[in-house]
Design an enzyme around this catalytic site. Structure first.
Site, PDB file in Angstrom:
ATOM      1  N   ASN A   1       0.809  -1.903  -0.321  1.00  0.00           N
ATOM      2  CA  ASN A   1       0.375  -0.608  -0.105  1.00  0.00           C
ATOM      3  C   ASN A   1       1.073   1.362  -0.027  1.00  0.00           C
ATOM      4  O   ASN A   1       0.317   2.315   1.049  1.00  0.00           O
ATOM      5  CB  ASN A   1      -1.276  -0.002   1.478  1.00  0.00           C
ATOM      6  CG  ASN A   1      -2.572   1.045   0.499  1.00  0.00           C
ATOM      7  OD1 ASN A   1      -2.173   1.461   0.244  1.00  0.00           O
ATOM      8  ND2 ASN A   1      -2.652   0.905   1.609  1.00  0.00           N
TER       9      ASN A   1
ATOM     10  N   GLU B   1       1.208  -2.991  -5.151  1.00  0.00           N
ATOM     11  CA  GLU B   1       1.018  -1.516  -4.910  1.00  0.00           C
ATOM     12  C   GLU B   1       2.292  -0.924  -4.476  1.00  0.00           C
ATOM     13  O   GLU B   1       2.499  -0.354  -3.046  1.00  0.00           O
ATOM     14  CB  GLU B   1       0.326  -1.129  -3.327  1.00  0.00           C
ATOM     15  CG  GLU B   1      -1.725  -1.656  -3.794  1.00  0.00           C
ATOM     16  CD  GLU B   1      -2.179  -1.203  -3.552  1.00  0.00           C
ATOM     17  OE1 GLU B   1      -3.158  -0.313  -3.937  1.00  0.00           O
ATOM     18  OE2 GLU B   1      -2.497  -2.144  -2.744  1.00  0.00           O
TER      19      GLU B   1
ATOM     20  N   ASP C   1      -1.414 -10.438  -3.798  1.00  0.00           N
ATOM     21  CA  ASP C   1      -2.522  -9.685  -3.289  1.00  0.00           C
ATOM     22  C   ASP C   1      -3.303  -9.955  -4.657  1.00  0.00           C
ATOM     23  O   ASP C   1      -3.939  -9.916  -5.843  1.00  0.00           O
ATOM     24  CB  ASP C   1      -2.640  -8.526  -2.918  1.00  0.00           C
ATOM     25  CG  ASP C   1      -3.690  -7.816  -2.996  1.00  0.00           C
ATOM     26  OD1 ASP C   1      -4.695  -8.706  -3.236  1.00  0.00           O
ATOM     27  OD2 ASP C   1      -4.370  -6.343  -2.561  1.00  0.00           O
TER      28      ASP C   1
ATOM     29  N   ASN D   1      -6.696 -10.385  -4.412  1.00  0.00           N
ATOM     30  CA  ASN D   1      -8.313  -9.877  -4.117  1.00  0.00           C
ATOM     31  C   ASN D   1      -8.608 -10.968  -4.594  1.00  0.00           C
ATOM     32  O   ASN D   1     -10.064 -10.375  -4.801  1.00  0.00           O
ATOM     33  CB  ASN D   1      -8.316  -8.476  -5.218  1.00  0.00           C
ATOM     34  CG  ASN D   1      -7.915  -6.944  -4.601  1.00  0.00           C
ATOM     35  OD1 ASN D   1      -8.137  -7.042  -3.487  1.00  0.00           O
ATOM     36  ND2 ASN D   1      -7.099  -6.673  -5.167  1.00  0.00           N
TER      37      ASN D   1
ATOM     38  N   HIS E   1      -2.151  -5.042   4.541  1.00  0.00           N
ATOM     39  CA  HIS E   1      -1.965  -6.727   4.760  1.00  0.00           C
ATOM     40  C   HIS E   1      -0.817  -6.974   5.666  1.00  0.00           C
ATOM     41  O   HIS E   1      -0.032  -5.705   5.622  1.00  0.00           O
ATOM     42  CB  HIS E   1      -1.597  -7.230   3.400  1.00  0.00           C
ATOM     43  CG  HIS E   1      -2.377  -6.033   1.822  1.00  0.00           C
ATOM     44  ND1 HIS E   1      -3.418  -7.043   1.633  1.00  0.00           N
ATOM     45  CD2 HIS E   1      -3.304  -4.838   1.473  1.00  0.00           C
ATOM     46  CE1 HIS E   1      -4.322  -7.304   0.325  1.00  0.00           C
ATOM     47  NE2 HIS E   1      -4.065  -5.558   0.873  1.00  0.00           N
TER      48      HIS E   1
END
Length: 264
Positions: free
Chosen positions: A9, A35, A151, A153, A253
């Site tokens: 992130n 990310e 990730d 998702n 995360h």
């Protein structure tokens, strides 16, 4: 080989929360990140090399968006970015680092699947992505062993999120997404292995890797398991242990670490 996966992130944000010092304690051989939310010119040397592992990146064209990286302690035989689909390659979602020898072909991949939670338009993009990456992974599986970390998702099973009944119509737990994961992991179809579930088939509340920033989700452990190690069967069989680190928080995360009985 110790392999870590973590959605950052934002690499600069995660670094400000102690990421770099933590990585030095882990003694990983490879670390896949998602990310990154940066371009090459934004990264300092402290971001491009972590604890002696050199980073290989696939950046998004859009500033401050998406982007993936794979750090490795060993010199790769090749690095591949993208899956050959401009819509998603422009978003920086796939980097594959190959560690081939005369005896074996092995890839370690960091991948960031789109989220569909912001709009129906993005959900449709997510469906297009999973439709595109499936044959890509099958072609790869036909010629080499690999581990894809990242990730995804998608929470595959009811055990993979706290409030599964309330999320049956929400992105990340839609029937179509879960069916895609089932197909990917079916030995008679995609044939890949969910490594964490191979080692921890019955874990529920302790398996989560992501928590919303809303509603005290982390404090209440209202989480989702959406970060994976997905491997071809040969290398998946070499997985010896898997852990989710929650001692510090670098993003929304948690890092997922798996030890494999193989050398790069």
């Amino acid at each position: 080989m110790r392999l870590v996966s973590l959605n950052l992130n934002g690499i600069r944000s995660a670094s400000s929360k102690g990421l770099l010092a933590w990585v030095e304690t882990v003694q990983a051989d490879c670390m896949g990140v998602q990310e990154v939310k940066a371009q090459a010119q934004d990264l300092s040397p402290s971001h491009t090399v972590l604890d002696g592992m050199h980073g290989h990146f696939h950046f998004a064209q859009k500033k401050g968006y998406s982007g993936v990286g794979m750090y490795t302690r060993h010199t790769p035989s090749a690095v591949i970015t993208g899956i050959g689909v401009p819509e998603f390659d422009d978003e920086g979602r796939y980097v594959e680092v190959r560690h081939d020898t005369p005896e074996r072909k092995l890839s370690v991949i960091s991948c960031y699947f789109p989220s569909g939670s912001s709009s129906e338009e993005r959900q449709q993009a997510k469906f297009r992505f999973i439709d595109a990456i499936y044959p890509h992974l099958m072609a790869l599986k036909a010629e080499r062993e690999f581990i894809l970390v990242g990730d995804v998702n998608i929470a595959h099973r009811e055990a993979d999120l706290k409030n599964w009944k309330g999320n049956l119509k929400n992105s990340g737990f839609l029937p179509e997404e879960r069916a895609w994961m089932t197909r990917l992991l079916d030995p008679a179809e995609g044939g890949l292995v969910d490594v964490y579930r191979r080692l921890h088939p019955d874990t529920t509340d302790a398996c989560y890797t992501w928590w919303s920033n809303r509603g005290q989700a982390r404090a209440k452990n209202v989480g989702w398991r959406i970060d994976y190690h997905l491997a071809t069967p040969g290398v998946a069989a070499l997985a010896r242990s898997a852990s989710i680190y929650k001692g510090q928080w670098f993003s929304d995360h948690a890092p997922l670490t798996v030890d494999y009985a193989l050398e790069l």
